[in-house]
Design a protein around this motif. Structure first.
Motif, mmCIF file in Angstrom:
data_model
loop_
_atom_site.group_PDB
_atom_site.id
_atom_site.type_symbol
_atom_site.label_atom_id
_atom_site.label_comp_id
_atom_site.label_asym_id
_atom_site.label_seq_id
_atom_site.Cartn_x
_atom_site.Cartn_y
_atom_site.Cartn_z
ATOM 1 N N GLY A 1 0.826 -1.207 0.000
ATOM 2 C CA GLY A 1 0.000 0.000 0.000
ATOM 3 C C GLY A 1 0.855 1.250 0.000
ATOM 4 N N HIS A 2 1.990 1.179 -0.713
ATOM 5 C CA HIS A 2 2.993 2.245 -0.734
ATOM 6 C C HIS A 2 2.815 3.070 -2.009
ATOM 7 C CE1 HIS A 2 6.705 4.389 -0.331
ATOM 8 N NE2 HIS A 2 7.288 3.774 -1.347
ATOM 9 N N TYR B 1 -6.851 5.051 6.764
ATOM 10 C CA TYR B 1 -6.811 4.466 8.108
ATOM 11 C C TYR B 1 -5.519 3.670 8.343
ATOM 12 C CZ TYR B 1 -11.749 5.419 7.314
ATOM 13 O OH TYR B 1 -12.934 6.013 6.977
ATOM 14 N N ALA B 2 -4.432 4.143 7.787
ATOM 15 C CA ALA B 2 -3.174 3.396 7.857
ATOM 16 C C ALA B 2 -2.584 3.428 9.266
ATOM 17 C CB ALA B 2 -2.174 3.970 6.862
ATOM 18 N N VAL B 3 -2.129 2.256 9.706
ATOM 19 C CA VAL B 3 -1.373 2.119 10.950
ATOM 20 C C VAL B 3 0.027 1.679 10.555
ATOM 21 C CG1 VAL B 3 -1.177 0.929 13.156
ATOM 22 C CG2 VAL B 3 -3.437 1.514 12.251
ATOM 23 N N LEU C 1 0.833 -1.767 8.795
ATOM 24 C CA LEU C 1 0.243 -2.968 9.387
ATOM 25 C C LEU C 1 -1.217 -3.118 8.990
ATOM 26 C CD1 LEU C 1 1.704 -2.820 13.002
ATOM 27 C CD2 LEU C 1 2.547 -4.121 11.040
ATOM 28 N N PHE C 2 -1.937 -2.006 8.978
ATOM 29 C CA PHE C 2 -3.363 -2.021 8.670
ATOM 30 C C PHE C 2 -3.691 -0.807 7.827
ATOM 31 C CE2 PHE C 2 -7.623 -0.412 9.489
ATOM 32 C CZ PHE C 2 -8.408 -1.530 9.264
ATOM 33 N N GLY C 3 -4.641 -0.972 6.917
ATOM 34 C CA GLY C 3 -5.066 0.145 6.088
ATOM 35 C C GLY C 3 -6.008 -0.323 5.006
ATOM 36 N N LEU C 4 -6.589 0.627 4.317
ATOM 37 C CA LEU C 4 -7.505 0.332 3.210
ATOM 38 C C LEU C 4 -7.014 1.080 1.983
ATOM 39 C CD1 LEU C 4 -10.928 0.696 5.089
ATOM 40 C CD2 LEU C 4 -9.680 -1.420 4.571
ATOM 41 N N PRO C 5 -6.209 0.428 1.137
ATOM 42 C CA PRO C 5 -5.719 1.094 -0.066
ATOM 43 C C PRO C 5 -6.873 1.513 -0.980
ATOM 44 C CG PRO C 5 -4.444 -0.892 0.380
ATOM 45 C CD PRO C 5 -5.631 -0.921 1.301
ATOM 46 N N ASN C 6 -6.807 2.717 -1.468
ATOM 47 C CA ASN C 6 -7.842 3.280 -2.343
ATOM 48 C C ASN C 6 -7.211 3.581 -3.695
ATOM 49 O OD1 ASN C 6 -9.733 5.037 -3.658
ATOM 50 N ND2 ASN C 6 -10.657 5.455 -1.662
#
Length: 474
Positions: A257-258, A285-287, A272-277
């Motif tokens: 997700g970079h 919501y990236a952690v 660690l966590f997120g919702l790629p758009n």
């Protein structure tokens, strides 16, 4: 080709290969497990190994048959749904699949009959040799299949003549840049998946009070194998990731997700966590953990790699899918290592067969290996998109010009038939696993076994698993 029809063609192939891949994975590792069991029996003379061999060979037989049936469908799909791919790359993928048939499949088929039905008809040495040849055949089969698929990921040793791929160096084709890493990663993954299934089977019996030597033996063997190879898989995964970063940077960027790099001193964080758009080109919501992405993927504190924004939109894989398929695989891998370590601690404390929490953990982890393989496979294949041969042929240009109607009907029929046939097969294998691996009553006569009963026998005699002492028979 209509975009909806293309999507249906992709879904159809993804569905058929997702069902199929489960069975070769179990075939590869179960064949090797059977070879180990027979070798242990011949070396020690302990009948527990013989009994476990007969227990698992039934499951192996059903699984092998379902793998052959499910694999035939994909061969036809190359011609029906992906004819332009076959026309473009058939001079490379065709021979590789033919080599798989000529070497691995013939090797398996040639010795499979002796392995399955020769227990009372050939000597122990020949039967052991047959089991080893079947195990070797499954590994050779995986080698050719992964050589073909890896070439599609990192093509090498080719030239393009008149719009078609022509091989110029077969060694470069086979040993393409990603092949060694993918073969090792997939092979070890197969052994992990079956170790978890064997351990779960043993745990199921232990939880129900079946505390026989046979149950304890297969439970301990499976968890011991898991302790050896689960950490190894993590190392192989790291090596595979570095190779993928070098040859398929878009896939790594999508997995992480970079989207873009910050200042050089910041390095790349691990999300660690997120919702790629994909539309807004952000991971919502990236952690994140600072610098950890650089440390894992470049083995340096502030190393950087290309983000998705540096790649044309048309060439980007779907980060929203890859981000989570990869994390499912890694998360399950960490649980596998935890199970192996906890089992080692329980064994050291003398509670391996009495710790019910450990047995429940092993039972719930039974399908985890297969789920991790599917998640890893989705990561690999979806991460290659929009290419079917990376950098050379787009998926949209590889599909046959079918319409939505025929693809919809065929997909529905595939789903219905597969659910009917393979659900029945899986349920039958589960029924076999629920059976007690210890033979009922006393051990069978010691004068039977490979090579000691070569006369014509009644059909029902094949159901009798005779014992024999290692070294007897021709």
């Amino acid at each position: 080709m209509d975009s909806t029809a293309l999507l249906l063609a992709r879904i159809q192939f993804a569905f058929t290969i997702s069902v199929h891949i489960i069975f070769p994975v179990m075939t590869i590792s179960l064949a090797s497990f059977l070879a180990i069991l027979e070798a242990c029996w011949l070396r020690t003379g302990q009948t527990v190994y013989r009994d476990l061999y007969h227990y698992w060979i039934k499951i192996f037989s059903v699984n092998f048959g379902m793998g052959v049936v499910s694999g035939l469908v994909m061969a036809y799909e190359f011609g029906t749904n992906w004819s332009f791919f076959s026309n473009f790359a058939g001079s490379i993928t065709g021979p590789l699949l033919a080599y798989e048939v000529m070497t691995a499949f013939f090797l398996e088929a040639g010795f499979l009959g002796v392995m399955l039905f020769g227990w009372n008809r050939v000597g122990p040495a020949l039967h052991m040799f047959s089991t080893v040849m079947v195990a070797l055949g499954t590994l050779v089969s995986a080698t050719w299949i992964l050589a073909s698929n890896s070439w599609m990921q990192t093509p090498a040793g080719y030239a393009i003549v008149d719009g078609r791929v022509v091989p110029t160096d077969w060694l470069a084709v086979i040993f393409n840049p990603s092949f060694p890493y993918r073969l090792a990663h997939m092979g070890v993954g197969a052994f992990i998946a079956t170790a978890l299934i064997v351990a779960a089977t043993g745990a199921w019996h232990l939880l129900r009070g079946h505390n026989s030597l046979h149950v304890r033996k297969m439970f301990a063997m499976a968890l011991g194998m898991l302790l050896l190879i689960a950490p190894l898989q993590a190392l192989l995964g790291d090596m595979h990731g570095l190779n993928t970063l070098k040859y398929q940077p878009a896939k790594i960027a999508a997995i992480e997700g970079h989207w873009e790099n910050g200042p050089a001193a910041e390095g790349v964080p691990m999300t660690l966590f997120g919702l790629p758009n994909m539309q807004t080109e952000t991971t919502d919501y990236a952690v994140r953990i600072p610098h950890l992405g650089s440390l894992i993927l470049t083995h340096s504190w502030d190393g950087q790699f290309a983000g998705l924004k540096s790649i044309p939109r048309a060439d980007r894989p779907n980060s929203a899918v890859l981000f989570w398929s990869f994390r499912i695989m890694v998360g399950l891998g960490l649980l596998m290592i935890a199970l192996a370590v906890l089992a080692a601690i329980a064994h050291w404390r003398g509670r391996l067969y009495s710790a019910r929490w450990l047995q429940r953990f092993a039972l719930w982890m039974g399908p985890a290996g297969l789920v991790a393989i599917l998640a890893g496979w989705y990561t690999t294949e979806i991460g290659r998109q929009p290419w079917v041969v990376y950098g050379l042929l787009r998926t949209a240009d590889a599909a046959s010009p079918h319409g939505v109607l025929e693809l919809s009907i065929s997909l529905i029929l595939f789903v219905l038939v597969y659910i009917l046939v393979f659900t029945a097969g899986v349920l039958y294998m589960l029924r076999l696993m629920r059976a007690d691996p210890a033979p009922a009553g006393a051990h069978l006569p010691a004068d039977g076994g490979p090579g000691t009963s070569r006369q014509a026998m009644r059909p029902l005699s094949a159901a009798i698993d005779n014992d024999h002492t290692p070294g007897k028979g021709a």
